[in-house]
Design a protein around this motif. Structure first.
Motif, PDB file in Angstrom:
ATOM      1  N   ILE A 143       0.859  -1.190   0.000  1.00  0.00           N
ATOM      2  CA  ILE A 143       0.000   0.000   0.000  1.00  0.00           C
ATOM      3  C   ILE A 143       0.891   1.233   0.000  1.00  0.00           C
ATOM      4  N   ALA A 144       0.619   2.175  -0.901  1.00  0.00           N
ATOM      5  CA  ALA A 144       1.410   3.404  -0.963  1.00  0.00           C
ATOM      6  C   ALA A 144       0.608   4.481  -1.679  1.00  0.00           C
ATOM      7  N   VAL A 149       5.718   2.678  -5.778  1.00  0.00           N
ATOM      8  CA  VAL A 149       6.092   2.347  -4.401  1.00  0.00           C
ATOM      9  C   VAL A 149       5.242   1.192  -3.871  1.00  0.00           C
ATOM     10  N   ALA A 150       3.975   1.137  -4.265  1.00  0.00           N
ATOM     11  CA  ALA A 150       3.120   0.023  -3.831  1.00  0.00           C
ATOM     12  C   ALA A 150       3.658  -1.308  -4.355  1.00  0.00           C
ATOM     13  N   LYS A 151       4.138  -1.307  -5.606  1.00  0.00           N
ATOM     14  CA  LYS A 151       4.686  -2.527  -6.194  1.00  0.00           C
ATOM     15  C   LYS A 151       5.961  -2.966  -5.474  1.00  0.00           C
ATOM     16  N   ILE A 152       6.835  -2.019  -5.198  1.00  0.00           N
ATOM     17  CA  ILE A 152       8.073  -2.359  -4.499  1.00  0.00           C
ATOM     18  C   ILE A 152       7.765  -2.815  -3.077  1.00  0.00           C
ATOM     19  N   ALA A 153       6.768  -2.198  -2.458  1.00  0.00           N
ATOM     20  CA  ALA A 153       6.382  -2.604  -1.102  1.00  0.00           C
ATOM     21  C   ALA A 153       5.913  -4.054  -1.079  1.00  0.00           C
ATOM     22  N   SER A 154       5.115  -4.441  -2.040  1.00  0.00           N
ATOM     23  CA  SER A 154       4.640  -5.827  -2.070  1.00  0.00           C
ATOM     24  C   SER A 154       5.791  -6.794  -2.316  1.00  0.00           C
ATOM     25  N   GLU A 169       6.992   9.152   3.218  1.00  0.00           N
ATOM     26  CA  GLU A 169       8.127   8.303   3.586  1.00  0.00           C
ATOM     27  C   GLU A 169       8.596   7.429   2.428  1.00  0.00           C
ATOM     28  N   GLU A 170       8.132   7.737   1.213  1.00  0.00           N
ATOM     29  CA  GLU A 170       8.486   6.911   0.057  1.00  0.00           C
ATOM     30  C   GLU A 170       9.999   6.879  -0.186  1.00  0.00           C
ATOM     31  N   ALA A 171      10.625   8.038  -0.200  1.00  0.00           N
ATOM     32  CA  ALA A 171      12.057   8.114  -0.490  1.00  0.00           C
ATOM     33  C   ALA A 171      12.870   7.406   0.579  1.00  0.00           C
ATOM     34  N   LEU A 172      12.478   7.551   1.844  1.00  0.00           N
ATOM     35  CA  LEU A 172      13.182   6.884   2.939  1.00  0.00           C
ATOM     36  C   LEU A 172      13.078   5.368   2.807  1.00  0.00           C
ATOM     37  N   MET A 230       8.638   9.081  -6.760  1.00  0.00           N
ATOM     38  CA  MET A 230       7.675   9.883  -7.515  1.00  0.00           C
ATOM     39  C   MET A 230       7.144   9.077  -8.693  1.00  0.00           C
ATOM     40  N   ASP A 231       5.834   8.990  -8.803  1.00  0.00           N
ATOM     41  CA  ASP A 231       5.211   8.244  -9.906  1.00  0.00           C
ATOM     42  C   ASP A 231       3.801   8.777 -10.109  1.00  0.00           C
ATOM     43  N   ARG A 232       3.538   9.297 -11.298  1.00  0.00           N
ATOM     44  CA  ARG A 232       2.222   9.882 -11.579  1.00  0.00           C
ATOM     45  C   ARG A 232       1.319   8.957 -12.384  1.00  0.00           C
ATOM     46  N   GLU A 233       1.768   7.762 -12.689  1.00  0.00           N
ATOM     47  CA  GLU A 233       0.968   6.845 -13.502  1.00  0.00           C
ATOM     48  C   GLU A 233      -0.327   6.476 -12.787  1.00  0.00           C
TER      49      GLU A 233
END
Length: 385
Positions: A143-144, A149-154, A169-172, A230-233
Motif C-alpha cells: 500500500i502506498a 512504491v506500492a509494487k516495491i512494497a509488495s 516516507e516513500e524516499a526513505l 515519484m510516480d504519476r501513472e
C-alpha cells in the motif's frame, strides 16, 4: 489528498493453483514450466523450490539440476486464467478501479475510500482473507501513494505479507534498497549505474540530476524521479482482450512436415478452446515461425469470423506453406488469433445440419478439456467428422 494505491501480487501463482487442484502437492518443491529435459523455461516455482535457487525464466534443465527432487508440471494456462478472473471479480467488489497488470498482479485505486473502509491495512487484510477463502491462494499486498512504491512494497513483503508505506516516507523506504529493485532497471543499466558508483536507490536519488540526464537521456530524468518515490501513472482499467496466442519452442529443431503440422494442430486446439470459452470469434489468424538461426517471421490472413479448430487449422497450414520457404530447421511455432468479435448465437429456422454438428462437436470436446485439461489433444482428424 494523497492517493491510496494497493498492489496485490499472487504468491507463486501457477504453482499454488496446481496445489489447489491437487492438494497432495502441498509442501513439496514444485516447478511449473516446459520439459525439464528440453529447452523450456520455468514459469513458476514454489517457495520450497526457490530455496534451491530456482526462479522464473530459468532454463528447466538448470532448475532440474538445482532441485532434482522437485515435482515438474506442464503449465495449464486456461486454469490460471480462470483463477485470475475469479480474483479480479473479488477485487471489483471492493474497489471502484482495478487494473489487471498481469495474470497474477493487480492494482487497486482506493483514493477517497478510507471514509468507507476506515483503516486501509484492515481492508487489505480482509482482501487477503477473502481471496484465500474463495480461491485457496495466498497473496501479498503493498500500500502506498502511487503504483511504483506500492509494487516495491509488495515485493519486499513476500510471501503472504502486507506492507504500507506512509505518504511522505516513500524516499526513505526506497533509499536502503539495492538499485536493481527499482522496476525497469535491466542488466545493462544496472551495470552502468554500478560503474558510476550507484549501488542503492538512495545513491541514485542523491546523484546529480543533470549527470543522469546526460548519461541516460530522458530515461535519466525518470530514474531520478522514481528513485525519490515519484510516480504519476494512474490505475487504469484494461479493455477487452485483443488477442489469444500460444507458441511452443521445440526440444529439437525440426523441419519434418508431419511434426510441424501436428504441432500446429496442438496450438490450434489450445487457442481455439480459449477463444470459445470467452464467447469470441476471430477474423485474423497469424502464424509465427522462428528458425534455428533465430530469424523470426510472421504470416497473417484476415477474413471471415472463425472459432472452430478445423477452420483455424486449415488457415494456419496454408500460412505455414507461405512462411516455411527456407531450408533451415524451425525452432518455434506460434499461433495468434486477433481482430476479435463477440460470437453472437443466431437461431436459424433452417440452420445448416453440418453447422449444428460442428457446434455440438466443439461443445463436447471443450467439456472434455474442462475436465482433463489441455494436455489432452484430439488431432485434426476428429474435427472433420
Amino acid at each position: 489528498m494523497a492517493r491510496i494505491i494497493l498492489h496485490l501480487d499472487m504468491d507463486a501463482f501457477f504453482a499454488n493453483v496446481e496445489r489447489v487442484l491437487n492438494p497432495s502437492l502441498k509442501g513439496k518443491p514444485l516447478i511449473v514450466g516446459g520439459n525439464p529435459e528440453g529447452r523450456g523455461v520455468v514459469s513458476s516455482a514454489s517457495y520450497e523450490a526457490r530455496k534451491y535457487g530456482v526462479h522464473a525464466a530459468m532454463p528447466m534443465s538448470r532448475a532440474k539440476k538445482l532441485c532434482p527432487h522437485a515435482v515438474f508440471i506442464t503449465p495449464r494456462h486456461h486454469c490460471y486464467g480462470e483463477f485470475s478472473g475469479r480474483i479480479y471479480r473479488i477485487l471489483k467488489d471492493y474497489a471502484p478501479l482495478v487494473e489487471r497488470a498481469s495474470i497474477d498482479e493487480f492494482y487497486l485505486d482506493l483514493t477517497g475510500c478510507d471514509r468507507l473502509y476506515g483503516d486501509m491495512l484492515g481492508l487489505a487484510g480482509k482482501l487477503k482473507e477473502v481471496i484465500l477463502r474463495e480461491t485457496g491462494l495466498p497473496c501479498t499486498i503493498g500500500i502506498a501513494s502511487n503504483k511504483l512504491v506500492a509494487k516495491i512494497a509488495s515485493s519486499q513483503a513476500k510471501p503472504d505479507g502486507l506492507l504500507r508505506i506512509t505518504p511522505g516516507e516513500e524516499a526513505l523506504f526506497l533509499s536502503r534498497l539495492p538499485v536493481k529493485e527499482l522496476p525497469g532497471i535491466g542488466e545493462s543499466t544496472h551495470k552502468k549505474l554500478g560503474d558510476m558508483g550507484i549501488r542503492t536507490i538512495g545513491d541514485l536519488a542523491r546523484f546529480p540530476r543533470n549527470l543522469l540526464v546526460s548519461s541516460f537521456g530522458k530515461a535519466g530524468e525518470s530514474l531520478w524521479e522514481r528513485a525519490r518515490g515519484m510516480d504519476r501513472e494512474e490505475v487504469r482499467e484494461r479493455g477487452r482482450q485483443k488477442s489469444f496466442s500460444q507458441e511452443t519452442t521445440f526440444e529439437k529443431d525440426s523441419e519434418d512436415p508431419l511434426f510441424l503440422k501436428t504441432t500446429i494442430s496442438h496450438l490450434v486446439e489450445e487457442v481455439g478452446y480459449r477463444l470459445r470459452k470467452h464467447g469470441i470469434k476471430a477474423k485474423t489468424v497469424t502464424l509465427k515461425v522462428r528458425y534455428s538461426d533465430f530469424r523470426t517471421i510472421t504470416r497473417s490472413r484476415t477474413g471471415g469470423e472463425v472459432d472452430g479448430d478445423a477452420e483455424i487449422y486449415q488457415i494456419a497450414r496454408e500460412l505455414l506453406k507461405k512462411a516455411h520457404t527456407r531450408r533451415v530447421r524451425i525452432r518455434l511455432l506460434g499461433i495468434c488469433l486477433s481482430n476479435l468479435t463477440p460470437a453472437v448465437a443466431q437461431k436459424q429456422l433452417f440452420e445448416d445440419e453440418r453447422e449444428r454438428r460442428k457446434s455440438s462437436l466443439y461443445r463436447s470436446l471443450d467439456r472434455i478439456r474442462d475436465k482433463f485439461g489441455l494436455k489432452l489433444h484430439f488431432g485434426s482428424s476428429i474435427w472433420h467428422q
